[in-house]
Design an enzyme around this catalytic site. Structure first.
Site, PDB file in Angstrom:
ATOM      1  N   ASP A 217     153.672  70.162   6.869  1.00 19.39           N
ATOM      2  CA  ASP A 217     152.338  70.465   6.369  1.00 19.39           C
ATOM      3  C   ASP A 217     152.265  71.841   5.721  1.00 19.39           C
ATOM      4  O   ASP A 217     151.194  72.276   5.323  1.00 19.39           O
ATOM      5  CB  ASP A 217     151.335  70.390   7.534  1.00 19.39           C
ATOM      6  CG  ASP A 217     149.884  70.422   7.076  1.00 19.39           C
ATOM      7  OD1 ASP A 217     149.586  69.848   6.010  1.00 19.39           O
ATOM      8  OD2 ASP A 217     149.047  71.029   7.766  1.00 19.39           O
ATOM      9  N   THR A 241     143.326  69.141   3.815  1.00 21.34           N
ATOM     10  CA  THR A 241     144.100  67.908   3.889  1.00 21.34           C
ATOM     11  C   THR A 241     143.210  66.734   4.271  1.00 21.34           C
ATOM     12  O   THR A 241     142.409  66.825   5.202  1.00 21.34           O
ATOM     13  CB  THR A 241     145.232  68.046   4.915  1.00 21.34           C
ATOM     14  OG1 THR A 241     146.055  69.148   4.548  1.00 21.34           O
ATOM     15  CG2 THR A 241     146.073  66.782   4.969  1.00 21.34           C
ATOM     16  N   GLN A 291     151.189  63.615   1.099  1.00 24.07           N
ATOM     17  CA  GLN A 291     149.951  64.202   1.585  1.00 24.07           C
ATOM     18  C   GLN A 291     148.911  64.223   0.464  1.00 24.07           C
ATOM     19  O   GLN A 291     149.226  64.556  -0.679  1.00 24.07           O
ATOM     20  CB  GLN A 291     150.178  65.634   2.089  1.00 24.07           C
ATOM     21  CG  GLN A 291     148.936  66.269   2.706  1.00 24.07           C
ATOM     22  CD  GLN A 291     149.220  67.654   3.264  1.00 24.07           C
ATOM     23  OE1 GLN A 291     148.925  68.662   2.632  1.00 24.07           O
ATOM     24  NE2 GLN A 291     149.789  67.711   4.461  1.00 24.07           N
TER      25      GLN A 291
END
Length: 306
Positions: A217, A241, A291
């Site tokens: 991440d 996110t 993502q």
């Protein structure tokens, strides 16, 4: 022996403690779920719970309900709302399936009954099959590259949210990081960052996977900005996110350097998608990431008086 960058010796132990979740009631509840409690670090520069922390803690909760030698091979997470870093997190693990070859879990993360995020995780055992993968990008090796704090030198104030954050992962950009690239006028369509945990940790397969999820991440959305010549902290950018998908192609091993190569295939409608691949130094593909995030860019403010 893996050593932490100077001044960062305590960061990995803090995160390892966060991943040592507390089991509630000592076992499964009447509905078949298992519950755990996770905490936040005392020191954090983020306004909300860091997404990588939620990914890592959720994988630890799911992994502690899986028996045998099965390892996580996929985890898809949707972020519903930002976590409150002042309060504990509740993890509820539902056993969706325990088959001969696969096990499936759902992890709901809540605070005061409000859903923060939900993960679907799948586990499988070792098996033989066809193999192929992408070629390892040709980049400088990590040993001679500057550590993250050196790459931040001179940018500590605009990037205070990063410079003051925990860095349990040793990050080394194989090229100019976004904030340096900003001053060159260059646009970059792919980013390469070497990563490994910043210190020693127990050889627990669930910890390897959780720390890799934490790292996944950290830079995956960089190329949404770098392909436009923009940078975190310097340009007026808002990012959050929305969802994160992670596939482990082999049992996770994160006690060595891995190269995280990422790019952004598309940005539209105030959202952007980043994709990433983790490579071992021998070129073996270890994991893949996709993502999606909200990424909004605001033009610089006009000087006062104009």
């Amino acid at each position: 022996m893996v050593t932490a960058p100077p001044g960062r010796e305590d960061d990995l132990p803090v995160v390892l403690e966060l991943l040592d979740l507390e089991r509630v009631d000592g076992g499964a509840g009447p509905d078949g779920t298992e519950r755990f409690v996770g905490r936040h670090p005392e020191r954090t520069t983020f306004s909300r719970t860091f997404g990588g922390q939620l990914l890592a803690q959720s994988l630890m909760a799911a992994g502690r309900t899986v028996d045998g030698d099965r390892y996580v091979h996929s985890a898809q997470t949707h972020f519903i709302r930002g976590g409150d870093k002042r309060r504990d997190l509740d993890f509820t693990v539902a056993r969706l399936r325990d088959g001969r070859g696969f096990a499936n879990r759902r992890v709901d993360v809540t605070q005061d009954g409000a859903l923060v995020c939900t993960m679907l995780a799948a586990f499988s055992g070792p098996a033989d099959g066809l193999e192929h993968g992408r070629a390892l990008p040709q980049v400088p090796p990590p040993e001679g590259l500057p550590v993250f704090d050196e790459a931040l030198r001179g940018y500590e104030d605009p990037l205070a949210v990063f410079s003051g954050a925990l860095h349990p992962i040793d990050l080394r950009y194989a090229h100019d990081p976004p904030w340096v690239q900003k001053g060159t006028g260059e646009a970059r369509t792919e980013n390469h960052v070497w990563m490994r945990p910043a210190g020693e940790f127990p050889d627990d397969p669930h910890l390897h996977a959780a720390l890799l999820a934490y790292a996944s991440d950290m830079t995956v959305l960089d190329t949404i900005l770098t392909r436009h010549g923009l940078s975190w902290g310097i340009d007026r950018v808002l990012a959050a996110t929305l969802n994160h998908s992670l596939w482990f192609h082999r049992p996770a091993r994160f006690d060595r350097w891995l190269l995280y190569a990422s790019t952004s295939p598309v940005a539209a409608g105030s959202r952007g998608t980043g994709t990433g691949t983790f490579f071992a130094p021998d070129g073996t593909t270890q994991a893949s990431v996709v993502q999606e995030g909200v990424v909004r860019y605001f033009a610089p403010r006009a000087p006062s008086g104009t």
